[in-house]
Motif scaffolding. Structure first.
Motif, short mmCIF file in Angstrom:
data_model
loop_
_atom_site.label_atom_id
_atom_site.label_comp_id
_atom_site.label_asym_id
_atom_site.label_seq_id
_atom_site.Cartn_x
_atom_site.Cartn_y
_atom_site.Cartn_z
N SER A 1 0.83 -1.12 -0.08
CA SER A 1 0.04 -0.06 -0.01
C SER A 1 0.89 1.39 0.04
O SER A 1 1.99 1.14 0.30
CB SER A 1 -0.96 -0.29 1.16
N ASP A 2 0.16 2.40 -0.12
CA ASP A 2 1.15 3.47 -0.28
C ASP A 2 1.69 3.90 1.12
O ASP A 2 2.75 4.35 1.22
CB ASP A 2 0.18 4.71 -0.90
N GLU A 3 0.88 3.40 2.23
CA GLU A 3 1.20 3.62 3.68
C GLU A 3 2.50 2.85 3.76
O GLU A 3 3.37 3.25 4.35
CB GLU A 3 0.09 3.64 4.32
N GLN A 4 2.47 1.43 3.37
CA GLN A 4 3.55 0.56 3.82
C GLN A 4 4.78 1.21 2.99
O GLN A 4 5.99 1.14 3.45
CB GLN A 4 3.28 -0.82 3.05
N LYS A 5 4.70 1.61 1.65
CA LYS A 5 5.80 2.40 1.02
C LYS A 5 6.51 3.52 1.45
O LYS A 5 7.79 3.58 1.60
CB LYS A 5 5.41 2.84 -0.49
N LYS A 6 5.58 4.18 2.10
CA LYS A 6 5.93 5.57 3.05
C LYS A 6 6.76 5.06 4.06
O LYS A 6 7.84 5.69 4.47
CB LYS A 6 5.08 6.16 3.15
N GLN A 7 6.20 3.90 5.02
CA GLN A 7 7.06 3.51 6.03
C GLN A 7 8.25 3.02 5.73
O GLN A 7 9.23 3.21 6.28
CB GLN A 7 6.05 2.42 6.81
N LEU A 8 8.49 2.12 4.59
CA LEU A 8 9.69 1.34 4.41
C LEU A 8 10.63 2.85 3.93
O LEU A 8 11.84 2.52 4.36
CB LEU A 8 9.41 0.53 3.10
N ALA A 9 10.18 3.48 3.11
CA ALA A 9 11.17 4.65 2.93
C ALA A 9 11.49 5.26 4.03
O ALA A 9 12.85 5.55 4.07
CB ALA A 9 10.36 5.71 1.80
#
Length: 87
Positions: free
Chosen positions: A13-21
């Protein structure tokens, strides 16, 4: 070699991508004392997703298979406990 994009490898999800970044950025800052840019953090995420995600995914499948096999063995043993003694 042409690398696959993150979306072709695993779905996040966009939230998961943001968290990984954020995690990658924090790692580089905390451990290496370096700030990295958006392109570098995305390249690192893509690299790990392409090479590590399949390994972790397959390991999870192996673990799930072992768990379900153990449960089926338990179920089979419980099934035979239901048999009545015949005289």
């Amino acid at each position: 070699m042409i690398r696959k994009s993150l979306n072709e490898i695993i779905k996040l999800s966009d939230e998961q991508k943001k968290q990984l970044a954020q995690e990658v950025r924090a790692f580089y800052l905390d451990v290496r004392g370096e700030e990295i840019g958006i392109i570098e953090e995305q390249q690192i995420i893509d690299l790990f997703c392409e090479y590590m995600a399949p390994i972790v995914y397959n390991r999870a499948l192996d673990d799930a298979q072992r768990f379900f096999k153990m449960q089926m063995d338990n179920l089979e043993a419980d099934f035979y406990l239901l048999y009545k003694n015949m005289r």
